[in-house]
Design an enzyme around this catalytic site. Sequence first.
Site, PDB file in Angstrom:
ATOM      1  N   HIS A  12       0.831  -1.206   0.000  1.00 25.05           N
ATOM      2  CA  HIS A  12       0.000   0.000   0.000  1.00 25.05           C
ATOM      3  C   HIS A  12       0.868   1.260   0.000  1.00 25.05           C
ATOM      4  O   HIS A  12       1.773   1.388   0.829  1.00 25.05           O
ATOM      5  CB  HIS A  12      -0.874  -0.031   1.259  1.00 25.05           C
ATOM      6  CG  HIS A  12      -1.903   1.023   1.349  1.00 25.05           C
ATOM      7  ND1 HIS A  12      -2.158   1.720   2.503  1.00 25.05           N
ATOM      8  CD2 HIS A  12      -2.777   1.514   0.425  1.00 25.05           C
ATOM      9  CE1 HIS A  12      -3.153   2.579   2.305  1.00 25.05           C
ATOM     10  NE2 HIS A  12      -3.541   2.477   1.047  1.00 25.05           N
ATOM     11  N   GLU A  39       0.727  -0.388  -4.809  1.00 27.65           N
ATOM     12  CA  GLU A  39      -0.392   0.524  -5.051  1.00 27.65           C
ATOM     13  C   GLU A  39       0.113   1.907  -4.697  1.00 27.65           C
ATOM     14  O   GLU A  39       0.911   2.066  -3.761  1.00 27.65           O
ATOM     15  CB  GLU A  39      -1.574   0.139  -4.144  1.00 27.65           C
ATOM     16  CG  GLU A  39      -2.821   1.002  -4.288  1.00 27.65           C
ATOM     17  CD  GLU A  39      -2.894   2.210  -3.367  1.00 27.65           C
ATOM     18  OE1 GLU A  39      -3.854   2.965  -3.473  1.00 27.65           O
ATOM     19  OE2 GLU A  39      -1.971   2.431  -2.533  1.00 27.65           O
ATOM     20  N   ASP A  41      -1.022   6.485  -5.159  1.00 24.48           N
ATOM     21  CA  ASP A  41      -2.088   7.447  -5.452  1.00 24.48           C
ATOM     22  C   ASP A  41      -1.581   8.541  -6.382  1.00 24.48           C
ATOM     23  O   ASP A  41      -0.610   9.234  -6.051  1.00 24.48           O
ATOM     24  CB  ASP A  41      -2.568   8.083  -4.140  1.00 24.48           C
ATOM     25  CG  ASP A  41      -2.956   7.032  -3.116  1.00 24.48           C
ATOM     26  OD1 ASP A  41      -3.921   6.299  -3.367  1.00 24.48           O
ATOM     27  OD2 ASP A  41      -2.264   6.936  -2.071  1.00 24.48           O
ATOM     28  N   HIS A  54      -1.392  11.409  -1.692  1.00 24.06           N
ATOM     29  CA  HIS A  54      -2.683  10.868  -1.270  1.00 24.06           C
ATOM     30  C   HIS A  54      -3.712  11.960  -1.011  1.00 24.06           C
ATOM     31  O   HIS A  54      -4.830  11.910  -1.504  1.00 24.06           O
ATOM     32  CB  HIS A  54      -2.498  10.011  -0.008  1.00 24.06           C
ATOM     33  CG  HIS A  54      -3.770   9.400   0.483  1.00 24.06           C
ATOM     34  ND1 HIS A  54      -4.652  10.073   1.316  1.00 24.06           N
ATOM     35  CD2 HIS A  54      -4.334   8.190   0.248  1.00 24.06           C
ATOM     36  CE1 HIS A  54      -5.681   9.292   1.572  1.00 24.06           C
ATOM     37  NE2 HIS A  54      -5.527   8.145   0.932  1.00 24.06           N
ATOM     38  N   GLU A 114      -3.766   4.144  -8.454  1.00 18.49           N
ATOM     39  CA  GLU A 114      -5.044   4.668  -7.976  1.00 18.49           C
ATOM     40  C   GLU A 114      -5.159   6.129  -8.386  1.00 18.49           C
ATOM     41  O   GLU A 114      -4.345   6.965  -7.996  1.00 18.49           O
ATOM     42  CB  GLU A 114      -5.193   4.536  -6.453  1.00 18.49           C
ATOM     43  CG  GLU A 114      -6.602   4.965  -6.053  1.00 18.49           C
ATOM     44  CD  GLU A 114      -6.832   5.192  -4.570  1.00 18.49           C
ATOM     45  OE1 GLU A 114      -6.151   4.579  -3.738  1.00 18.49           O
ATOM     46  OE2 GLU A 114      -7.723   6.007  -4.272  1.00 18.49           O
TER      47      GLU A 114
HETATM   48  O1  G3P Z   1      -6.404   1.466  -3.411  1.00 22.93           O
HETATM   49  C1  G3P Z   1      -6.608   0.985  -2.142  1.00 22.93           C
HETATM   50  C2  G3P Z   1      -6.441   2.057  -1.085  1.00 22.93           C
HETATM   51  O2  G3P Z   1      -5.258   2.756  -1.317  1.00 22.93           O
HETATM   52  C3  G3P Z   1      -7.592   3.005  -1.041  1.00 22.93           C
HETATM   53  O3  G3P Z   1      -7.545   3.884   0.034  1.00 22.93           O
HETATM   54  O4  G3P Z   1      -7.210   6.111   1.006  1.00 22.93           O
HETATM   55  O5  G3P Z   1      -5.386   4.451   1.092  1.00 22.93           O
HETATM   56  O6  G3P Z   1      -5.989   5.517  -1.063  1.00 22.93           O
HETATM   57  P1  G3P Z   1      -6.477   5.026   0.265  1.00 22.93           P
HETATM   58 MG    MG Z   2      -4.655   4.489  -2.434  1.00 21.23          MG
END
Ligand code: G3P
Ligand code: MG
Length: 253
Positions: A12, A39, A41, A54, A114
């Site tokens: 993450h 993953e 953002d 993020h 993402e």
């Molecule tokens: O993509 C999964 C996760 O990253 C979604 O939540 O807020 O951590 O971007 P967040």
């Molecule tokens: Mg995310």
Amino acid sequence: MKSWPYPRVAAHRGGGTLAPENTLAALRIGASYGHTMVEFDAKLSTDNIAFLLHDDTVDRTSNGHGAAACMRYAELAALDAGSWRDARFAGERMPTLAEVAASCRELGLAANVEIKPCTGRDVETGRIVAAETARLWSGEAEGAQGVSPLLSSFSYAALEAARDAAPDLPRGLLFERVPTDWREQTAALGCVSLHASHRHLDEALVGRIKAAGLFMLAYTVNGLERARELVRWGVDTVCTDRIDLIGPRALDA
Ligand code: G3P
Ligand code: MG
């Protein structure tokens, strides 16, 4: 997509809790633990450069202040995005998507991009991030790890724009809590997967989603037993902050 080509575990925000999120250092730390998927953002600066962050503002994860949507990338790149996490990460920056693509290639990491638009910028963020992802990951047509980057977003409008800009890239719609009309939404967007917070999942719901022909990613799963339970239910990939506890092979059969 007939079979799910992605690893069972995705790190993450690059390196989970072990690194400043959404930085190149995070990708390196994720890879150093053996992970093969990350993953992160992606959003746009005011001059439409796709980069990693993020939040809507830079305050929590850098030494700057203010809304990212109002800052040019040159201003964002001048900020320290590592020291907030630990002094040893001083000088880390918010990388461009182009730098991230190069790093994923070098480290052999599959990517879940993402799309995280700043408030009100859903359509242009979806369009530009998707087009950039398609372009940046194209050389090795299949991307690092032999798989295409996987786009996802909580924003329906962003994912719709992404579909139109890069129709060949696989897409997953993200939910905190899966709504009753998940079939209609994912079908309209031509999604291969549904991504949801593990907190609101149960075995029956996972079963219904899988029976509909969708693959599933669950976030943010930080317990090994919980991760194993989700995989037993049919979840295909678990996105974790605990990249040390849930290793790359921890969920293999
Ligand atoms: O993509 C999964 C996760 O990253 C979604 O939540 O807020 O951590 O971007 P967040
Ligand atoms: Mg995310």
